[in-house]
Design a protein around this motif. Sequence first.
Motif, PDB file in Angstrom:
ATOM      1  N   ILE A  87       6.173  -6.241  -0.327  1.00 40.15           N
ATOM      2  CA  ILE A  87       5.492  -6.792  -1.358  1.00 40.15           C
ATOM      3  C   ILE A  87       4.435  -7.203  -0.894  1.00 40.15           C
ATOM      4  O   ILE A  87       3.302  -7.302  -1.484  1.00 40.15           O
ATOM      5  CB  ILE A  87       6.439  -8.027  -2.138  1.00 40.15           C
ATOM      6  N   GLY A  88       4.363  -7.875   0.373  1.00 45.15           N
ATOM      7  CA  GLY A  88       3.202  -8.459   1.188  1.00 45.15           C
ATOM      8  C   GLY A  88       2.271  -7.285   1.340  1.00 45.15           C
ATOM      9  O   GLY A  88       0.989  -7.737   1.260  1.00 45.15           O
ATOM     10  N   VAL A  89       2.679  -6.027   1.709  1.00 41.27           N
ATOM     11  CA  VAL A  89       1.610  -5.120   1.689  1.00 41.27           C
ATOM     12  C   VAL A  89       0.936  -4.769   0.357  1.00 41.27           C
ATOM     13  O   VAL A  89      -0.339  -4.689   0.391  1.00 41.27           O
ATOM     14  CB  VAL A  89       2.365  -3.820   2.065  1.00 41.27           C
ATOM     15  N   VAL A  95      -6.252  -1.568   3.549  1.00 38.08           N
ATOM     16  CA  VAL A  95      -6.231  -0.062   3.591  1.00 38.08           C
ATOM     17  C   VAL A  95      -6.926   0.703   4.321  1.00 38.08           C
ATOM     18  O   VAL A  95      -8.060   0.429   4.993  1.00 38.08           O
ATOM     19  CB  VAL A  95      -7.428  -0.354   1.937  1.00 38.08           C
ATOM     20  N   SER A  96      -6.496   1.912   4.732  1.00 38.54           N
ATOM     21  CA  SER A  96      -6.911   2.810   5.518  1.00 38.54           C
ATOM     22  C   SER A  96      -6.560   4.341   5.356  1.00 38.54           C
ATOM     23  O   SER A  96      -5.452   4.524   4.629  1.00 38.54           O
ATOM     24  CB  SER A  96      -5.923   2.536   7.071  1.00 38.54           C
ATOM     25  N   GLN A 100      -2.580   1.978   1.282  1.00 37.84           N
ATOM     26  CA  GLN A 100      -2.482   0.447   1.521  1.00 37.84           C
ATOM     27  C   GLN A 100      -1.063   0.402   2.206  1.00 37.84           C
ATOM     28  O   GLN A 100      -0.056   0.163   1.559  1.00 37.84           O
ATOM     29  CB  GLN A 100      -2.751  -0.460   0.423  1.00 37.84           C
ATOM     30  N   ARG A 101      -1.005   0.654   3.489  1.00 36.15           N
ATOM     31  CA  ARG A 101       0.361   0.717   4.104  1.00 36.15           C
ATOM     32  C   ARG A 101       0.636  -0.317   4.971  1.00 36.15           C
ATOM     33  O   ARG A 101       1.812  -0.323   5.535  1.00 36.15           O
ATOM     34  CB  ARG A 101       0.685   2.178   4.739  1.00 36.15           C
ATOM     35  N   TRP A 102      -0.431  -0.934   5.564  1.00 35.69           N
ATOM     36  CA  TRP A 102      -0.281  -1.772   6.975  1.00 35.69           C
ATOM     37  C   TRP A 102      -0.378  -3.438   6.541  1.00 35.69           C
ATOM     38  O   TRP A 102      -0.817  -3.521   5.473  1.00 35.69           O
ATOM     39  CB  TRP A 102      -1.169  -1.479   7.813  1.00 35.69           C
ATOM     40  N   LEU A 103       0.270  -3.993   7.382  1.00 38.16           N
ATOM     41  CA  LEU A 103       0.287  -5.587   6.923  1.00 38.16           C
ATOM     42  C   LEU A 103      -0.019  -6.151   8.200  1.00 38.16           C
ATOM     43  O   LEU A 103       0.559  -6.190   9.319  1.00 38.16           O
ATOM     44  CB  LEU A 103       1.821  -5.951   6.625  1.00 38.16           C
ATOM     45  N   ASP A 104      -1.051  -6.955   8.293  1.00 37.64           N
ATOM     46  CA  ASP A 104      -1.555  -7.684   9.249  1.00 37.64           C
ATOM     47  C   ASP A 104      -0.562  -9.219   9.508  1.00 37.64           C
ATOM     48  O   ASP A 104      -1.013  -9.875   8.723  1.00 37.64           O
ATOM     49  CB  ASP A 104      -3.241  -7.737   9.388  1.00 37.64           C
ATOM     50  N   ILE A 105       0.029  -9.355  10.321  1.00 38.10           N
ATOM     51  CA  ILE A 105       0.728 -10.455  10.814  1.00 38.10           C
ATOM     52  C   ILE A 105       0.349 -11.272  11.791  1.00 38.10           C
ATOM     53  O   ILE A 105       0.912 -12.382  12.196  1.00 38.10           O
ATOM     54  CB  ILE A 105       2.232 -10.124  11.106  1.00 38.10           C
ATOM     55  N   GLY A 106      -1.158 -11.058  12.132  1.00 37.59           N
ATOM     56  CA  GLY A 106      -1.599 -12.048  13.128  1.00 37.59           C
ATOM     57  C   GLY A 106      -1.643 -11.519  14.549  1.00 37.59           C
ATOM     58  O   GLY A 106      -2.816 -11.142  14.978  1.00 37.59           O
TER      59      GLY A 106
END
Length: 380
Positions: A87-89, A95-96, A100-106
Amino acid sequence: MSDNRFHPLRLLRAFLRPIDPVLALIMAVLFGYAFVLMSSASPERLDSQTMHFVIAVVVMWCAAAIPGQRLLSLALPLYLLGVVLLIGVALFGEVSKGAQRWLDIGITRIQPSELMKIAMPMMLAWFFQQREGRIGWREFIFAGLLLAVPVALIVRQPDLGTSLLVAAAGFYVIFFAGLSWKLIAPVVIVGSLGIGSIVAFGDSLCQPGVEWVGIREYQKHRVCTLLDPTQDPLGKGFHIIQSTIAIGSGGVLGKGWMAGTQTHLAFLPERHTDFIFAVLAEEFGLGGAAVLLVVYLLLILRGFQIAAMAPTLGTRLLAGAVTMIFFTYAFVNMGMVSGILPVVGVPLPFISYGGTALVTLCLGVGILMSIRRSRLANKS
């Protein structure tokens, strides 16, 4: 008086205790294949892939050291975590290349869909174990809903390859739990008729402007390219044409290690990832490919043997599903490289370059080792 001296042999036995020797030998052969092929296809990536191997083996050992039932107890939190991350994604993902498959967690970027390849069968195996002796149509419907949520979120990204793998992993658990063939047969028949219609009327269906219901335009192009890659030989058909040339030119014994012309003249795209099987067929021929198929067959047979002897319903379902995941990876990759399936971006298991899929698959092997160890503990 107790002996508190350090014993290397005792430490070694403790380290090897979770490891299944048959699976370990099979993995050693597959890693050997990977090392030889990567040395030819992309030697500059060999160091990073070696690091991936080390991480994957550590993950495999950690999973093997955890009792099978305790692994199943982690199923619900892992599943919920995976859904929340998906859901966060959808809300905040990066987007690459149009997806839209990647999530940046810091601290790093993650691809939550990979987690669901293992979390999904674990969740369904845990669910059916909780309902053991009371499994009816309501349980199958609820299991289908549990499967549909993450698959829909992954399809939305879009990521057809991963969504198919997650859907297959969940379906295997549902099937092994006792899903009736009366429900499966109609789906198989409709699917066969659909595939037959596409093959028979492909020329008209693949014309520009013809929309396929529920199918994105790029997915339509993949299927149409599979039917006739020569329609776009320098574009979407390039991958299939070059991979089939590489496979066919290898003959029975191949051209020799590091002597593949399609590979080393850079005609073969993605030769270190999705199309590494074509490198194998070109350089080692039908013989080298056949040996790899035998190794995969041994892996699958060992997995089913562990599943058949698992001590509980949940571990039996999980072991069976994990084993079928290995089969699905290998079948889909070899099928798309050989030109009999659309190109969906599924790596050759344990051999293609990349860390995420390798760690996921080795986690699956560790789960099989854990289940096998749980059976031995119950016998003792």
